[in-house]
Enzyme design. Structure first.
Site, PDB file in Angstrom:
ATOM      1  N   HIS A   1      -3.606  -4.627   2.140  1.00 26.87           N
ATOM      2  CA  HIS A   1      -4.836  -3.975   2.744  1.00 26.87           C
ATOM      3  C   HIS A   1      -5.253  -3.268   3.672  1.00 26.87           C
ATOM      4  CE1 HIS A   1      -8.639  -3.397   0.319  1.00 26.87           C
ATOM      5  NE2 HIS A   1      -9.530  -4.611   1.879  1.00 26.87           N
ATOM      6  N   ASP A   2      -5.031  -3.458   4.770  1.00 26.06           N
ATOM      7  CA  ASP A   2      -5.126  -2.586   5.962  1.00 26.06           C
ATOM      8  C   ASP A   2      -4.485  -2.141   5.884  1.00 26.06           C
ATOM      9  OD1 ASP A   2      -7.722  -2.465   6.698  1.00 26.06           O
ATOM     10  OD2 ASP A   2      -7.709  -3.855   7.603  1.00 26.06           O
ATOM     11  N   HIS A   3      -4.159  -0.142   6.220  1.00 21.39           N
ATOM     12  CA  HIS A   3      -3.004   0.790   6.135  1.00 21.39           C
ATOM     13  C   HIS A   3      -2.448   0.293   7.877  1.00 21.39           C
ATOM     14  CE1 HIS A   3      -4.181   2.714   2.099  1.00 21.39           C
ATOM     15  NE2 HIS A   3      -3.893   1.924   2.719  1.00 21.39           N
TER      16      HIS A   3
ATOM     17  N   TYR B   1      -1.814   4.588  -5.987  1.00 23.76           N
ATOM     18  CA  TYR B   1      -3.028   5.421  -5.695  1.00 23.76           C
ATOM     19  C   TYR B   1      -3.369   6.382  -6.698  1.00 23.76           C
ATOM     20  CZ  TYR B   1      -3.017   2.465  -1.749  1.00 23.76           C
ATOM     21  OH  TYR B   1      -2.889   1.738  -0.404  1.00 23.76           O
TER      22      TYR B   1
ATOM     23  N   HIS C   1     -10.380  -2.227   7.477  1.00 22.17           N
ATOM     24  CA  HIS C   1     -11.131  -3.024   6.088  1.00 22.17           C
ATOM     25  C   HIS C   1     -11.578  -5.004   7.039  1.00 22.17           C
ATOM     26  CE1 HIS C   1     -10.195  -0.354   2.832  1.00 22.17           C
ATOM     27  NE2 HIS C   1      -9.214  -0.810   2.594  1.00 22.17           N
TER      28      HIS C   1
ATOM     29  N   ASP D   1      -2.144  -2.744  -3.772  1.00 24.27           N
ATOM     30  CA  ASP D   1      -1.843  -1.302  -4.010  1.00 24.27           C
ATOM     31  C   ASP D   1      -0.963  -0.956  -4.520  1.00 24.27           C
ATOM     32  OD1 ASP D   1      -4.533  -1.907  -4.003  1.00 24.27           O
ATOM     33  OD2 ASP D   1      -5.217  -1.289  -1.871  1.00 24.27           O
TER      34      ASP D   1
ATOM     35  N   ASP E   1       0.740  -1.267   0.080  1.00 17.69           N
ATOM     36  CA  ASP E   1       0.011   0.201   0.109  1.00 17.69           C
ATOM     37  C   ASP E   1       0.720   1.293  -0.037  1.00 17.69           C
ATOM     38  OD1 ASP E   1      -3.016  -1.368   0.427  1.00 17.69           O
ATOM     39  OD2 ASP E   1      -1.020  -2.260   1.647  1.00 17.69           O
TER      40      ASP E   1
ATOM     41  N   HIS F   1      -3.667  -9.442  -1.525  1.00 16.17           N
ATOM     42  CA  HIS F   1      -3.380  -8.318  -1.158  1.00 16.17           C
ATOM     43  C   HIS F   1      -4.802  -7.862   0.106  1.00 16.17           C
ATOM     44  CE1 HIS F   1      -4.313  -3.464  -1.165  1.00 16.17           C
ATOM     45  NE2 HIS F   1      -5.541  -3.393  -0.808  1.00 16.17           N
TER      46      HIS F   1
ATOM     47  N   ASN G   1      -6.123  -3.975  -5.057  1.00 18.78           N
ATOM     48  CA  ASN G   1      -7.902  -3.459  -5.685  1.00 18.78           C
ATOM     49  C   ASN G   1      -7.715  -2.163  -6.009  1.00 18.78           C
ATOM     50  OD1 ASN G   1      -8.001  -3.622  -2.354  1.00 18.78           O
ATOM     51  ND2 ASN G   1      -9.523  -1.350  -2.604  1.00 18.78           N
TER      52      ASN G   1
END
Length: 330
Positions: A248-250, A85, A222, A82, A49, A213, A120
């Site tokens: 996914h979760d930052h 962005y 999430h 990710d 991410d 991811h 995503n």
């Protein structure tokens, strides 16, 4: 190292041309990346991410990755998705690739092979561009495929394309997703699960690590991904996978399973973080949670595996290790 990477990238071009544009093949693509250290150990960096043109502390995380990567003499880097962005890449000429990847991860120690999965946000752009061999020609350390395997002898890494598993991406109207190569979805997911199951069954590696991811379990914003709990987790448990690593979760996170040896590790702190959303979790399972930027290191030997999480200042904030007795032990 640069010449070695260019040669490696040239070999990959033919593979890319096929994999990026067609449906899942009969077998997952495999790449050998064997340890080069005299003791046979393997050291990797894991970040997720991240792709924000160096903003939101991405450049600071990259700087610390470079320092730790040099100290450990890392073999390669894993990206948990990710990568760009907010909406992936427009095409192969999108400056976001250079500004968020090549121009940010400049340390000598990071000029190793990067193995990346799609997230995503990547699916909101031109997926085929991100999978294109043109990007490997632009920066030889880049490798991104949907699902594939990296064989490192004592450990095998199984990279899985998790975005198509989540139902909401196929129904939400706020964003459009590039599903070329995925539809029909049911067939795609069936093939992925079948091939991962078979590959794990056939693996003779001491350690098995799966990378995707999306979270399976997470206390972050999430949260859990029910589709992966239902469809992927039973395979991982049955095939005695050691680690599931995701983004996914930052945040940075470590959850231990009470049902198996499986450890759930989140390395999604490559840039924007500090969301301030942490859900309650069973303290016997939640070993560590950090709502901020950072990255993870992984060291693997024949009988031991160890994990360390680093914050944006390069400080170790959590460690975990495990020993596995092998056929070589007396």
């Amino acid at each position: 190292m640069a010449m070695k990477n260019k040669t490696y990238a040239t070999i990959l071009l033919a593979v890319y041309a096929v994999v990026a544009t067609v449906h899942v093949a009969a077998d997952l693509q495999r790449f050998d990346h064997l340890p080069t250290k005299a003791d046979g150990s393997l050291d990797i960096l894991v970040v997720g991410d991240w792709g924000r043109r160096g903003l939101y502390n991405q450049s600071n995380v990259a700087h610390q990755m470079g320092k730790i990567g040099e100290n450990l003499d890392v073999d390669f880097i894993v990206s948990t998705g990710d990568n760009f962005y907010e909406d992936g890449l427009i095409d192969e000429e999108d400056s976001l690739f250079y500004e968020s990847f090549t121009q940010v991860y400049t340390a000598t120690s990071l000029q190793k092979q990067w193995y990346s999965v799609l997230g995503n946000h990547d699916y909101r752009g031109n997926v085929l561009a991100q999978l294109s061999p043109v990007l490997t020609q632009k920066d030889s350390k880049w490798l991104c495929l949907r699902s594939f395997i990296v064989n490192s002898g004592i450990v095998e890494f199984f990279f899985i394309d998790t975005t198509p598993f989540q139902d909401k991406y196929f129904t939400e109207t706020d964003h459009k997703y590039d599903w070329r190569g995925v539809l029909p979805r049911e067939e795609y997911l069936s093939n992925v699960l079948k091939e991962v199951d078979m590959a794990l069954e056939e693996s003779i590696a001491t350690w098995k690590i799966v990378i995707g991811h999306h979270t399976i379990f997470s206390a972050g914003s999430h949260g859990n991904t029910q589709e992966l709990i239902d469809q992927l987790l039973p395979i991982l448990e049955a095939k005695e996978v050691d680690l599931y690593i995701n983004g996914h979760d930052h945040c940075l996170q470590h959850i231990s399973s009470q049902n198996s040896q499986l450890q759930f590790l989140t390395s999604g702190g490559g840039s924007k973080a500090w969301r301030g959303e942490v859900n309650q979790w069973n303290p016997t399972e939640m070993k560590f949670y950090y709502d901020g930027q950072g990255f993870m290191t992984l060291r693997v030997t024949e009988g031991d595996i160890s994990v360390a999480f680093y914050d944006v200042f390069g400080e170790i904030i959590h460690t975990w290790s495990n020993t596995k007795y092998t056929h070589m032990d007396s």
